[in-house]
Design an enzyme around this catalytic site. Structure first.
Site, PDB file in Angstrom:
ATOM      1  N   TYR A 155       0.796  -1.195   0.049  1.00 21.57           N
ATOM      2  CA  TYR A 155      -0.107   0.083  -0.153  1.00 21.57           C
ATOM      3  C   TYR A 155       0.923   1.245   0.054  1.00 21.57           C
ATOM      4  O   TYR A 155       0.617   2.312  -0.782  1.00 21.57           O
ATOM      5  CB  TYR A 155      -0.937   0.091   1.415  1.00 21.57           C
ATOM      6  N   LYS A 159       1.199   4.110  -2.937  1.00 18.83           N
ATOM      7  CA  LYS A 159       0.818   5.506  -2.506  1.00 18.83           C
ATOM      8  C   LYS A 159       2.000   6.545  -2.781  1.00 18.83           C
ATOM      9  O   LYS A 159       1.953   7.638  -3.220  1.00 18.83           O
ATOM     10  CB  LYS A 159       0.264   5.838  -1.209  1.00 18.83           C
TER      11      LYS A 159
HETATM   12  P1  NAP Z   1     -13.267   2.472   0.852  1.00 26.58           P
HETATM   13  O1  NAP Z   1     -14.360   2.943   1.995  1.00 26.58           O
HETATM   14  O2  NAP Z   1     -12.970   1.020   1.132  1.00 26.58           O
HETATM   15  O3  NAP Z   1     -14.032   2.621  -0.441  1.00 26.58           O
HETATM   16  C1  NAP Z   1     -13.371   2.475  -1.720  1.00 26.58           C
HETATM   17  C2  NAP Z   1     -14.134   2.565  -2.669  1.00 26.58           C
HETATM   18  O4  NAP Z   1     -13.144   2.279  -3.903  1.00 26.58           O
HETATM   19  C3  NAP Z   1     -15.324   2.074  -2.944  1.00 26.58           C
HETATM   20  O5  NAP Z   1     -16.317   2.755  -3.630  1.00 26.58           O
HETATM   21  C4  NAP Z   1     -14.990   0.811  -3.836  1.00 26.58           C
HETATM   22  O6  NAP Z   1     -16.154   0.375  -4.325  1.00 26.58           O
HETATM   23  C5  NAP Z   1     -14.105   1.505  -4.737  1.00 26.58           C
HETATM   24  N1  NAP Z   1     -12.966   0.759  -5.342  1.00 26.58           N
HETATM   25  C6  NAP Z   1     -12.084  -0.547  -4.805  1.00 26.58           C
HETATM   26  N2  NAP Z   1     -11.646  -1.081  -5.663  1.00 26.58           N
HETATM   27  C7  NAP Z   1     -11.788  -0.666  -7.078  1.00 26.58           C
HETATM   28  C8  NAP Z   1     -11.612  -1.009  -8.374  1.00 26.58           C
HETATM   29  N3  NAP Z   1     -10.550  -1.986  -8.707  1.00 26.58           N
HETATM   30  N4  NAP Z   1     -12.119  -0.231  -9.301  1.00 26.58           N
HETATM   31  C9  NAP Z   1     -13.028   0.977  -9.282  1.00 26.58           C
HETATM   32  N5  NAP Z   1     -13.547   1.021  -7.634  1.00 26.58           N
HETATM   33  C10 NAP Z   1     -12.655   0.537  -6.710  1.00 26.58           C
HETATM   34  O7  NAP Z   1     -12.197   3.363   1.136  1.00 26.58           O
HETATM   35  P2  NAP Z   1     -11.727   4.865   1.575  1.00 26.58           P
HETATM   36  O8  NAP Z   1     -11.350   4.556   2.802  1.00 26.58           O
HETATM   37  O9  NAP Z   1     -13.000   5.854   1.205  1.00 26.58           O
HETATM   38  O10 NAP Z   1     -10.516   5.275   0.840  1.00 26.58           O
HETATM   39  C11 NAP Z   1     -10.521   5.762  -0.439  1.00 26.58           C
HETATM   40  C12 NAP Z   1      -9.254   6.432  -1.020  1.00 26.58           C
HETATM   41  O11 NAP Z   1      -8.774   7.103   0.085  1.00 26.58           O
HETATM   42  C13 NAP Z   1      -8.514   5.021  -1.222  1.00 26.58           C
HETATM   43  O12 NAP Z   1      -7.413   5.330  -2.202  1.00 26.58           O
HETATM   44  C14 NAP Z   1      -7.561   4.983   0.012  1.00 26.58           C
HETATM   45  O13 NAP Z   1      -6.239   4.318  -0.027  1.00 26.58           O
HETATM   46  C15 NAP Z   1      -7.428   6.431   0.250  1.00 26.58           C
HETATM   47  N6  NAP Z   1      -6.899   6.778   1.794  1.00 26.58           N
HETATM   48  C16 NAP Z   1      -7.900   6.228   2.819  1.00 26.58           C
HETATM   49  C17 NAP Z   1      -7.567   6.362   4.196  1.00 26.58           C
HETATM   50  C18 NAP Z   1      -8.424   6.044   5.328  1.00 26.58           C
HETATM   51  O14 NAP Z   1      -8.068   6.052   6.368  1.00 26.58           O
HETATM   52  N7  NAP Z   1      -9.777   5.784   5.092  1.00 26.58           N
HETATM   53  C19 NAP Z   1      -6.398   7.066   4.455  1.00 26.58           C
HETATM   54  C20 NAP Z   1      -5.499   7.413   3.456  1.00 26.58           C
HETATM   55  C21 NAP Z   1      -5.918   7.199   2.147  1.00 26.58           C
HETATM   56  P3  NAP Z   1     -16.492  -1.110  -5.015  1.00 26.58           P
HETATM   57  O15 NAP Z   1     -15.937  -1.846  -3.758  1.00 26.58           O
HETATM   58  O16 NAP Z   1     -17.825  -1.278  -5.582  1.00 26.58           O
HETATM   59  O17 NAP Z   1     -15.411  -1.228  -6.014  1.00 26.58           O
END
Ligand code: NAP
Length: 247
Positions: A155, A159
């Site tokens: 991961y 990133k």
């Molecule tokens: P999340 O709640 O798990 O949501 C992930 C989203 O991405 C869902 O809409 C999912 O829908 C979609 N997705 C996953 N794989 C995909 C694929 N192969 N093609 C198209 N869509 C896909 O994640 P989140 O926490 O909101 O995170 C969103 C972004 O922020 C990510 O890039 C994550 O790395 C980043 N981020 C998150 C955090 C945190 O603490 N939450 C911190 C830093 C960065 P489906 O399952 O239907 O595909």
């Protein structure tokens, strides 16, 4: 910030069906954009699009790891809504494990979605942006890509790769009127971090200067700003939105 500074623009948000992406889709819709919500689960994407404020939003099922699926989806979005002026690469997954236990398939899966996915979407939208000499790309990276994290080598690499990708795209496309920036969220409460126990969350909070985990809305306002005219002189930047974890 004017109330509807993105009026009539088309924004494509990957991973827009849940969590941070959904909040971003809402913020861009509130700013007046027509939003294409993209996620693997088509029904989830369509349901999220239907709940956005305003009209002219659509949901699409697409795995961003597939270049063919991305090209097809961007074609459909442009036919349905018009040329994509704002691209938010937010789709992301984790497959955490200690390095020695990490399987090659878990390395590949994370890199394929988090990093290669952004390559595919950028390739699919930039020709049009360059022709129109107008476009904004925002990549959702992570503080983990800046700091590293035990158990998240795949991961963190994806990133950190997004950070290098962001700066390269920014340098390459600036003269064509296209800006590219990244946000690096800290720990945000979503499905991705739902497994965090209370004790872990409390310990984490101690390490965050603002003393709380973030919410998706903490990220979406920053993305709205980066997409809009207030950020017209900003490109190639990585903005940590993390309560002060990285400074
Ligand atoms: P999340 O709640 O798990 O949501 C992930 C989203 O991405 C869902 O809409 C999912 O829908 C979609 N997705 C996953 N794989 C995909 C694929 N192969 N093609 C198209 N869509 C896909 O994640 P989140 O926490 O909101 O995170 C969103 C972004 O922020 C990510 O890039 C994550 O790395 C980043 N981020 C998150 C955090 C945190 O603490 N939450 C911190 C830093 C960065 P489906 O399952 O239907 O595909």
């Amino acid at each position: 910030m004017s109330q509807r500074e993105l009026e009539g623009q088309v924004a494509l948000v990957t991973g827009g069906s849940r969590g941070i992406g959904r909040a971003i889709a809402e913020a861009l819709a509130e700013a007046g954009a027509h939003v294409a919500v993209v996620a693997r689960n088509a029904a989830g994407a369509e349901a999220a699009a239907a709940e956005l404020p305003g009209d002219g939003h659509r949901g699409y099922g697409c795995d961003v790891a597939s270049s063919e699926a991305v090209a097809e989806t961007v074609g459909a979005v442009e036919a349905d809504l018009g040329p994509v002026g704002i691209l938010v690469n937010n789709a992301g997954i984790t497959r955490d494990n200690l390095l020695l236990r990490m399987k090659e398939e878990d390395w590949d899966a994370v890199l394929d979605v988090n990093l290669k996915g952004a390559f595919h979407t950028v390739k699919a939208v930039t020709k049009g942006m360059m022709k129109r000499r107008d476009g904004v790309i925002i990549n959702v990276a992570s503080v983990v890509g800046l700091m590293g994290n035990a158990g998240q080598a795949n991961y963190a690499a994806s990133k950190a790769g997004l950070v290098g990708f962001t700066k390269s795209v920014a340098r390459e496309l600036a003269s064509r009127g296209v800006r590219c920036n990244a946000v690096a969220p800290g720990y945000i409460r979503t499905d991705m971090t739902a497994d965090l126990g209370d004790a872990q969350a409390e310990a984490l909070q101690e390490s965050i200067p603002l003393r709380r985990l973030g919410d998706p809305d903490d990220i979406s306002g920053v993305v709205r700003f980066l997409a809009g005219p207030g950020a017209r002189y900003i490109t190639g930047q990585v903005l940590a939105v993390d309560g002060g974890m990285v400074m």
